[in-house]
Design a protein around this motif. Structure first.
Motif, PDB file in Angstrom:
ATOM      1  N   VAL A   1       0.835  -1.204   0.000  1.00 43.73           N
ATOM      2  CA  VAL A   1       0.000   0.000   0.000  1.00 43.73           C
ATOM      3  C   VAL A   1       0.866   1.250   0.000  1.00 43.73           C
ATOM      4  O   VAL A   1       0.637   2.184  -0.776  1.00 43.73           O
ATOM      5  N   VAL A   2       1.890   1.270   0.863  1.00 42.89           N
ATOM      6  CA  VAL A   2       2.755   2.445   0.960  1.00 42.89           C
ATOM      7  C   VAL A   2       3.476   2.685  -0.361  1.00 42.89           C
ATOM      8  O   VAL A   2       3.493   3.803  -0.896  1.00 42.89           O
ATOM      9  N   GLY A   3       4.077   1.621  -0.923  1.00 46.43           N
ATOM     10  CA  GLY A   3       4.828   1.771  -2.165  1.00 46.43           C
ATOM     11  C   GLY A   3       3.977   2.267  -3.317  1.00 46.43           C
ATOM     12  O   GLY A   3       4.332   3.221  -4.022  1.00 46.43           O
ATOM     13  N   VAL A   4       2.813   1.643  -3.513  1.00 45.86           N
ATOM     14  CA  VAL A   4       1.949   2.000  -4.640  1.00 45.86           C
ATOM     15  C   VAL A   4       1.289   3.352  -4.404  1.00 45.86           C
ATOM     16  O   VAL A   4       1.246   4.210  -5.294  1.00 45.86           O
ATOM     17  N   LEU A   5       0.788   3.564  -3.181  1.00 42.38           N
ATOM     18  CA  LEU A   5       0.055   4.798  -2.899  1.00 42.38           C
ATOM     19  C   LEU A   5       0.952   6.024  -3.028  1.00 42.38           C
ATOM     20  O   LEU A   5       0.572   7.032  -3.645  1.00 42.38           O
ATOM     21  N   VAL A   6       2.159   5.959  -2.464  1.00 42.19           N
ATOM     22  CA  VAL A   6       3.076   7.096  -2.544  1.00 42.19           C
ATOM     23  C   VAL A   6       3.422   7.400  -3.997  1.00 42.19           C
ATOM     24  O   VAL A   6       3.440   8.564  -4.424  1.00 42.19           O
ATOM     25  N   THR A   7       3.691   6.357  -4.777  1.00 46.56           N
ATOM     26  CA  THR A   7       4.069   6.571  -6.177  1.00 46.56           C
ATOM     27  C   THR A   7       2.915   7.165  -6.976  1.00 46.56           C
ATOM     28  O   THR A   7       3.094   8.102  -7.762  1.00 46.56           O
ATOM     29  N   VAL A   8       1.717   6.624  -6.789  1.00 50.59           N
ATOM     30  CA  VAL A   8       0.554   7.111  -7.543  1.00 50.59           C
ATOM     31  C   VAL A   8       0.222   8.555  -7.160  1.00 50.59           C
ATOM     32  O   VAL A   8      -0.052   9.393  -8.028  1.00 50.59           O
ATOM     33  N   LEU A   9       0.256   8.867  -5.869  1.00 52.96           N
ATOM     34  CA  LEU A   9      -0.045  10.237  -5.448  1.00 52.96           C
ATOM     35  C   LEU A   9       0.965  11.232  -6.021  1.00 52.96           C
ATOM     36  O   LEU A   9       0.595  12.330  -6.453  1.00 52.96           O
ATOM     37  N   ALA A  10       2.249  10.831  -6.015  1.00 51.67           N
ATOM     38  CA  ALA A  10       3.282  11.732  -6.539  1.00 51.67           C
ATOM     39  C   ALA A  10       3.172  11.898  -8.052  1.00 51.67           C
ATOM     40  O   ALA A  10       3.532  12.943  -8.591  1.00 51.67           O
ATOM     41  N   ALA A  11       2.667  10.878  -8.754  1.00 56.44           N
ATOM     42  CA  ALA A  11       2.580  10.928 -10.220  1.00 56.44           C
ATOM     43  C   ALA A  11       1.274  11.539 -10.707  1.00 56.44           C
ATOM     44  O   ALA A  11       1.126  11.799 -11.904  1.00 56.44           O
ATOM     45  N   TRP A  12       0.330  11.779  -9.794  1.00 58.14           N
ATOM     46  CA  TRP A  12      -0.987  12.240 -10.238  1.00 58.14           C
ATOM     47  C   TRP A  12      -0.925  13.617 -10.904  1.00 58.14           C
ATOM     48  O   TRP A  12      -1.516  13.846 -11.950  1.00 58.14           O
ATOM     49  N   LEU A  13      -0.179  14.558 -10.320  1.00 62.20           N
ATOM     50  CA  LEU A  13      -0.113  15.898 -10.893  1.00 62.20           C
ATOM     51  C   LEU A  13       0.551  15.891 -12.272  1.00 62.20           C
ATOM     52  O   LEU A  13       0.016  16.496 -13.212  1.00 62.20           O
ATOM     53  N   PRO A  14       1.709  15.200 -12.453  1.00 55.40           N
ATOM     54  CA  PRO A  14       2.257  15.101 -13.815  1.00 55.40           C
ATOM     55  C   PRO A  14       1.281  14.428 -14.791  1.00 55.40           C
ATOM     56  O   PRO A  14       1.221  14.817 -15.961  1.00 55.40           O
ATOM     57  N   ALA A  15       0.542  13.424 -14.300  1.00 48.02           N
ATOM     58  CA  ALA A  15      -0.430  12.759 -15.175  1.00 48.02           C
ATOM     59  C   ALA A  15      -1.519  13.726 -15.610  1.00 48.02           C
ATOM     60  O   ALA A  15      -1.944  13.730 -16.773  1.00 48.02           O
ATOM     61  N   ARG A  16      -1.961  14.548 -14.673  1.00 46.04           N
ATOM     62  CA  ARG A  16      -2.999  15.528 -14.984  1.00 46.04           C
ATOM     63  C   ARG A  16      -2.481  16.567 -15.989  1.00 46.04           C
ATOM     64  O   ARG A  16      -3.191  16.988 -16.905  1.00 46.04           O
ATOM     65  N   ARG A  17      -1.225  16.975 -15.807  1.00 41.07           N
ATOM     66  CA  ARG A  17      -0.631  17.906 -16.757  1.00 41.07           C
ATOM     67  C   ARG A  17      -0.512  17.289 -18.144  1.00 41.07           C
ATOM     68  O   ARG A  17      -0.713  17.954 -19.164  1.00 41.07           O
ATOM     69  N   ALA A  18      -0.166  15.997 -18.186  1.00 36.79           N
ATOM     70  CA  ALA A  18      -0.023  15.316 -19.476  1.00 36.79           C
ATOM     71  C   ALA A  18      -1.329  15.332 -20.249  1.00 36.79           C
ATOM     72  O   ALA A  18      -1.347  15.494 -21.470  1.00 36.79           O
ATOM     73  N   ALA A  19      -2.439  15.163 -19.537  1.00 33.50           N
ATOM     74  CA  ALA A  19      -3.738  15.125 -20.203  1.00 33.50           C
ATOM     75  C   ALA A  19      -4.135  16.475 -20.765  1.00 33.50           C
ATOM     76  O   ALA A  19      -4.967  16.559 -21.675  1.00 33.50           O
ATOM     77  N   LYS A  20      -3.549  17.551 -20.260  1.00 37.15           N
ATOM     78  CA  LYS A  20      -3.927  18.888 -20.708  1.00 37.15           C
ATOM     79  C   LYS A  20      -3.086  19.390 -21.880  1.00 37.15           C
ATOM     80  O   LYS A  20      -3.232  20.523 -22.314  1.00 37.15           O
ATOM     81  N   ILE A  21      -2.160  18.551 -22.374  1.00 33.23           N
ATOM     82  CA  ILE A  21      -1.301  18.986 -23.473  1.00 33.23           C
ATOM     83  C   ILE A  21      -2.143  19.206 -24.727  1.00 33.23           C
ATOM     84  O   ILE A  21      -2.840  18.292 -25.180  1.00 33.23           O
ATOM     85  N   PRO A  22      -2.120  20.391 -25.341  1.00 32.33           N
ATOM     86  CA  PRO A  22      -2.868  20.616 -26.583  1.00 32.33           C
ATOM     87  C   PRO A  22      -2.254  19.801 -27.713  1.00 32.33           C
ATOM     88  O   PRO A  22      -1.045  19.928 -27.980  1.00 32.33           O
ATOM     89  N   PRO A  23      -3.020  18.941 -28.389  1.00 33.32           N
ATOM     90  CA  PRO A  23      -2.458  18.060 -29.418  1.00 33.32           C
ATOM     91  C   PRO A  23      -1.700  18.800 -30.510  1.00 33.32           C
ATOM     92  O   PRO A  23      -0.604  18.396 -30.884  1.00 33.32           O
ATOM     93  N   VAL A  24      -2.235  19.926 -31.027  1.00 39.03           N
ATOM     94  CA  VAL A  24      -1.591  20.638 -32.135  1.00 39.03           C
ATOM     95  C   VAL A  24      -0.254  21.225 -31.699  1.00 39.03           C
ATOM     96  O   VAL A  24       0.764  21.086 -32.369  1.00 39.03           O
ATOM     97  N   ALA A  25      -0.260  21.855 -30.507  1.00 43.71           N
ATOM     98  CA  ALA A  25       0.993  22.448 -30.016  1.00 43.71           C
ATOM     99  C   ALA A  25       2.027  21.373 -29.741  1.00 43.71           C
ATOM    100  O   ALA A  25       3.216  21.535 -30.019  1.00 43.71           O
ATOM    101  N   ALA A  26       1.572  20.252 -29.177  1.00 48.59           N
ATOM    102  CA  ALA A  26       2.494  19.188 -28.807  1.00 48.59           C
ATOM    103  C   ALA A  26       3.081  18.502 -30.023  1.00 48.59           C
ATOM    104  O   ALA A  26       4.186  17.975 -29.974  1.00 48.59           O
ATOM    105  N   MET A  27       2.343  18.491 -31.172  1.00 45.75           N
ATOM    106  CA  MET A  27       2.861  17.873 -32.387  1.00 45.75           C
ATOM    107  C   MET A  27       4.181  18.530 -32.793  1.00 45.75           C
ATOM    108  O   MET A  27       5.049  17.904 -33.366  1.00 45.75           O
ATOM    109  N   GLY A  28       4.309  19.803 -32.510  1.00 46.46           N
ATOM    110  CA  GLY A  28       5.537  20.513 -32.839  1.00 46.46           C
ATOM    111  C   GLY A  28       6.534  20.520 -31.706  1.00 46.46           C
ATOM    112  O   GLY A  28       7.466  21.308 -31.715  1.00 46.46           O
TER     113      GLY A  28
END
Length: 845
Positions: A370-397
Motif C-alpha cells: 500500500v505504501v509503495g503503490v500509494l506514494v508513487t501514484v499520489l506523486a505521479a498524479w499531478l504530472p499525469a494531470r498535466r499530461a492530459a492537458k497537453i494541446p495536441p496541435v501544439a504538442a505535435m511541434g
C-alpha cells in the motif's frame, strides 16, 4: 492504452531506476521497522510467558491507592506468617517467598555488566528437596550462606566467571566480594533483555533487599484440579493490609502489554523517519514523471490526435506509476526483511534479545504494498494531470506550453501565504505555555510554503553564486543558466535535500542549547565539588555518606534522601538534607527567607510552585503525615525558584530519617578542602572500594555525561535521517541524468563548437553543486529558525537557563555535506554527458 503504458515502463526502465530505488528505500524502512518490532515484541512476550509459567497466583504488597487512611510510604513487605498461611491453602501445591532488588555485577576487568534496571539480585528459595524450580542449576550448587552467590548462565558467559571464582558487586554502594558457587538457567525476561541476575541465599537476600523474615512477593503454584481464579479467591482470605492477589496469567498479560507499549514507541519513532524518507521520495517521483511527460510530449499528443481522451492519457501515466510502485514495494519488502534480520542479529550479539522466530505478518506485507503503490501514484498524479492537458496541435511541434504568468503568480501568492502563516504560527507558539501543537502545525506550514516558493527563491540565491561560477569560465556560466532554466525542477530537487537538512540542523541547534543550559544549571546550582550516586541512580546506602564525611579531604557533605508524605490530602515527596552543611553545597535562588532554621528540625524550604499550590508563605505552618503514618507540623522558612535539578520540600535528615522504613539516599554531595582534582577524586573512589557501581562526578563529569547522552541521541537521529539524505541524493542523480538525456542535442552542439569532455563534466558537476548548495542553504536557514523556536518552548517549560547556541562547526559540516551530495550525485550523469557522441546527439529530436 494499458499496453502502451506498460510498453513505456519497459522502454524507460533506466530512467525510472532512481525512482524505484527511492520508493524501495522508504518501503524497506517501513517494512523493516514492522518486522523487527513484531519479532522483538513476540520474542519478549514468549519469554515473559515462560517466566510466569511456574506462577499461578502472586501475592504482592498493594499500592494502597484505595486506602485513604494508609500511610503515604511504600506498603509493608509480606511476612513469613503470610507465607506459612499461603503454603496451607487447600488449592496450593507450593508457595515460594520472593525477595529481590538492584544488584550491580562487575566483570573480571572491573566493568559493569547488565542493562540498568535489569541488573537484579534475588533469593534462592529452597523447597523441601533443597532446590528452587525457578532456577535450575547448570553448574555447581545453590548459595547456602553469606558470601556465596549463583549467577545466571548468560552473565557467567559475559563476565567469564566460573564456579569457585570471586565476583565483585554492589547492592547499594559498598563493594561486596562473593564466591560463585553455582551457575543457573532461567527464563527471566530481564535476563533475556540483557540484564543480570544474582542469587543469594534466602537470609542474605532478605537482609539486603528487605528485612529478616520479609518478602517482596509470594508466588503460589496451584494444585492439580485448581484453577488460577479459585486459588486467587482462596489467597484473598489471607491477605494482609494493602496486599493484593494477582493471577499468573494477568501478570504475564501485563508484562506483554508493557513490552508492546515499549515496542510501540520505538516503532512510532522509526516509522516517523520512514515517513520523512517517503515524503522526500515524493519530490523525486513527481520530478521523474514530470520530466518523462515532458520528454514524451509529441507521443502523448499523437495519442490524443488518434482518439485518446484526457482521462485515458491520465490513466496511462498512472498505470506506469502503479507498475513502478509495485516493483519498488516488493523489492522494499524484501530489503526490509533483510534489514530486520540484520538488526535482530546485531541486537542478539549485544545479548539484549531472547531467542525467537522472525515474524513477518500479512499486515506488514500489505503495508509495504500500500505504501509503495500509494506514494508513487499520489506523486505521479499531478504530472499525469498535466499530461492530459497537453494541446495536441501544439504538442505535435514539440512545443509544450510553459507555465503561464497567472499560474506563477498564483503559486507564489499561495507559497507566500503558507510560509508567512506558518512563520507567524511558530512565533505565536513561542509565547505560549504549551505551544507544541501550534508549533508543529506552523513548522509544517512553513516547510510547505518554502517548498512552493522555492522556484521563486532559486533565481536570486543561485545568482549569488555567479561570481564564483565565473571562475570556471564557460562551464560555470552554463551551469548557472542550466540550474535556473527550469526553476520548478530545480526546486523539487533542492527541496528533497532541504527537508533532511532542516530536521538535522534543527535537532542540532536544540541539542546544543539544552546541553549548555543543563551544564550551566548544574554549575549555578551546585557549590559541591562532587556528586556521588549509583551508576543507574538507584538508592544509595547511607554508609557511603558516612565513609565520605570521615575523610580528611572532605570539608562538608550532605545526602539527598527522599521519602513520600501526605500534605492536604495529596502525596508530596520530602527531601532530607544535612541542614547544617547544605548551604555550603547547594545554591538556591531564594525569593524569601533562607536555609536558616532548617537544621533545627521543624523548618523547611519550599519551591515557589509548590508553595503557591498550598498557599504557603514565610512562617506558614502545615501538617504532614510521614511515610510511617506519624504526623507532625513543619514551618516554611524559605521560598526558592525551582529548576530541573532542584525542586520540592527540603528539610533536615534528622527530622525525616526516623520515619523511613529503609534509609537510602538518592545521591551524596561533597565539598572538599582543596576543590576538585584528580587526586581528590581518586581518594574518594578509593574510600568507596573503587566500586564500578558508584559514580563520583565533579561538575565537568556531569556536563560530559550530559553531552554524551545528547550526542548519542543525536547520532541515532542522524542515522535515521540519513535515509532521507540518501533519497535526496538519488533525486539529484535522477534529475541530472534525465536532464542530460533531455539536453542531449544541446550538449552535442556544445561539443561541436569546442567544449571538450572535461568542460562538459565540469558543467554538469557545477550544476549539481549549485542545486545541492541551494537546498543546503535553505535547509540550514529553516533549521536554525525552527531550532530557535523550539528552544523558546523549552525555556518556557522550565529550563530557564536555555539560550540559543549556534554550532558553527556543525553548520559548516552540514553545508559541506550538501556540497558533497552535489559532487557525488553528479559523477555518473557527468560521465554520461561527456561520453555522448556529438553527431548522434545533434541528430536527436
Amino acid at each position: 492504452m494499458f499496453r502502451t503504458a506498460l510498453r513505456n515502463v519497459l522502454a524507460h526502465k533506466g530512467r525510472l531506476l532512481m525512482t524505484v530505488l527511492a520508493v524501495m528505500l522508504g518501503v524497506a524502512f517501513v517494512s523493516g521497522t514492522l518486522v523487527f518490532t513484531s519479532t522483538v515484541s513476540e520474542a519478549f512476550q514468549k519469554s515473559s510467558e515462560k517466566g510466569y509459567s511456574h506462577v499461578d497466583v502472586a501475592v504482592e504488597p498493594g499500592d494502597g491507592k484505595d486506602a485513604k487512611d494508609a500511610a503515604p510510604g511504600p506498603p509493608p513487605n509480606l511476612t513469613q506468617q503470610t507465607l506459612d498461611k499461603a503454603e496451607k491453602l487447600p488449592g496450593a501445591a507450593s508457595a515460594t517467598g520472593v525477595v529481590s532488588g538492584f544488584t550491580a555485577v562487575a566483570d573480571k576487568n572491573g566493568d559493569l555488566v547488565g542493562d540498568g534496571w535489569g541488573t537484579r539480585g534475588a533469593n534462592h528459595y529452597a523447597g523441601p528437596d533443597g532446590t528452587d524450580p525457578r532456577y535450575p542449576m547448570r553448574d555447581g550448587r545453590a548459595p547456602q550462606k553469606r558470601g556465596e552467590i549463583a549467577l545466571d548462565a548468560r552473565t557467567a558467559e559475559r563476565t567469564g566467571y566460573r564456579v569457585g571464582d570471586t565476583a565483585r558487586m554492589s547492592v547499594s554502594g559498598p563493594v561486596r566480594e562473593e564466591t560463585v558457587v553455582g551457575v543457573f538457567t532461567t527464563d527471566d525476561g530481564n535476563v533475556a533483555a540483557g540484564g543480570t541476575l544474582v542469587l543469594f541465599d534466602n537470609a542474605t537476600a532478605q537482609q539486603l533487599f528487605a528485612k529478616p523474615g520479609e518478602y517482596t512477593e509470594i508466588q503460589l503454584k496451584a494444585a492439580a484440579g485448581t484453577s488460577q481464579q479459585e486459588l486467587k479467591k482462596q489467597a484473598a482470605g489471607i491477605l494482609p493490609e494493602r496486599a493484593e492477589a494477582v493471577t499468573g496469567q494477568k501478570l504475564a498479560d501485563e508484562q506483554s502489554k508493557m513490552i508492546e507499549e515499549q515496542m510501540s514507541g520505538m516503532q512510532t519513532t522509526m516509522l516517523a523517519f520512514a515517513g520523512i524518507s517517503l515524503f522526500v521520495g515524493v519530490f523525486i517521483i513527481a520530478n521523474t514523471f514530470t520530466m518523462l511527460v515532458a520528454q514524451r510530449t509529441r507521443e502523448l499528443a499523437l495519442l490524443r490526435a488518434v482518439g485518446a481522451s484526457r482521462r485515458q492519457v491520465t490513466r496511462s501515466v498512472l498505470v506506469e506509476a502503479v507498475s513502478v510502485g509495485l516493483v519498488a514495494a516488493v523489492a522494499g519488502l524484501g530489503a526490509g526483511v533483510g534489514i530486520a534480520v540484520g538488526l535482530r542479529a546485531l541486537v542478539g550479539r549485544l545479548g539484549a534479545m531472547p531467542d525467537g522466530p522472525l515474524i513477518v505478518t500479512p499486515t506488514t506485507g500489505a503495508a509495504a504494498l500500500v505504501v509503495g503503490v500509494l506514494v508513487t501514484v499520489l506523486a505521479a498524479w499531478l504530472p499525469a494531470r498535466r499530461a492530459a492537458k497537453i494541446p495536441p496541435v501544439a504538442a505535435m511541434g514539440s512545443v509544450h506550453a510553459p507555465a503561464t504568468t497567472r499560474s506563477l503568480v498564483l503559486r507564489n501568492t499561495l507559497g507566500a501565504l503558507l510560509a508567512g502563516g506558518g512563520a507567524a504560527l511558530v512565533l505565536y507558539a513561542t509565547g505560549m505555555d504549551d505551544g507544541k501543537a501550534p508549533m508543529g502545525a506552523g513548522a509544517a506550514l512553513l516547510l510547505v510554503g518554502v517548498f512552493v516558493l522555492t522556484p521563486l527563491l532559486s533565481r536570486p540565491l543561485i545568482a549569488a553564486a555567479a561570481p564564483v561560477l565565473r571562475l570556471f569560465k564557460v562551464s560555470g556560466r552554463l551551469a548557472r543558466q542550466n540550474a535556473v532554466r527550469n526553476p520548478r525542477r530545480t526546486a523539487a530537487t533542492a527541496s528533497a535535500l532541504m527537508i533532511g537538512l532542516t530536521l538535522i540542523t534543527g535537532l542540532t541547534v536544540v541539542a546544543g542549547g539544552v546541553q549548555q543550559a543543563i551544564g550551566k544549571m548544574a554549575a549555578d546550582s551546585l557549590k559541591a565539588d562532587y556528586q556521588v550516586s549509583m551508576a543507574n541512580f538507584s538508592p544509595l546506602s547511607p554508609d557511603v555518606e558516612k565513609k565520605l564525611s570521615a575523610l580528611d579531604e572532605v570539608e562538608a557533605s550532605s545526602p539527598l534522601r527522599n521519602s513520600a508524605s501526605r500534605i492536604d490530602g495529596e502525596t508530596e515527596y520530602l527531601t532530607g538534607v544535612d541542614g547544617a552543611s547544605i548551604d555550603q553545597l547547594l545554591t538556591l535562588d531564594f525569593t524569601q527567607g533562607s536555609w536558616a532554621g532548617v537544621a533545627d528540625g521543624d523548618k523547611v524550604v519550599v519551591d515557589t510552585t509548590t508553595a503557591r499550590q498550598h498557599d504557603w508563605k514565610i512562617g506558614s505552618d502545615f501538617r504532614v503525615t510521614y511515610a510511617d503514618g506519624e504526623r507532625g507540623t513543619l514551618t516554611v522558612s524559605g521560598l526558592y525558584e525551582s529548576n530541573q535539578l532542584v525542586r520540592g520540600i527540603m528539610l533536615d535528615t534528622g527530622t525525616l530519617t526516623p520515619h523511613m522504613a529503609k534509609v537510602t539516599d538518592m545521591q551524596v554531595m561533597v565539598k572538599t578542602q582543596d576543590g576538585a582534582s584528580a587526586q581528590v577524586k581518586d581518594a574518594l573512589e578509593k574510600a568507596l572500594g573503587n566500586n564500578p557501581a558508584v559514580l563520583v562526578q565533579d561538575q565537568q563529569d556531569i556536563s560530559e555525561d550530559i553531552a554524551k547522552m545528547i550526542s548519542l541521541l543525536l547520532n541515532i537521529l542522524y542515522g535515521l535521517l540519513a535515509m532521507a539524505v540518501v533519497v535526496a541524493v538519488l533525486g539529484v542523480v535522477n534529475t541530472l541524468a534525465m536532464s542530460v538525456f533531455e539536453r542531449g542535442q544541446e550538449i552535442g552542439m556544445l561539443r561541436a563548437i569546442g567544449l571538450d569532455r572535461r568542460g562538459v563534466k565540469r558543467m554538469v558537476r557545477l550544476e549539481s553543486l549549485v542545486i545541492s548548495l541551494f537546498g543546503g542553504v535553505l535547509g540550514i536557514g529553516l533549521g536554525v529558525f525552527l531550532g530557535w523556536a523550539v528552544g523558546e518552548l523549552i525555556a518556557a517549560a522550565g529550563l530557564t537557563t536555555y539560550a540559543l547556541v549556534l554550532p558553527w562547526d556543525r553548520l559548516a559540516v552540514f553545508l559541506g555535506l550538501a556540497a558533497l551530495v552535489g559532487v557525488l550525485a553528479a559523477l555518473w550523469p557527468a560521465r554520461r554527458a561527456a561520453r555522448l557522441n556529438m553527431l548522434a546527439a545533434i541528430k536527436t529530436e
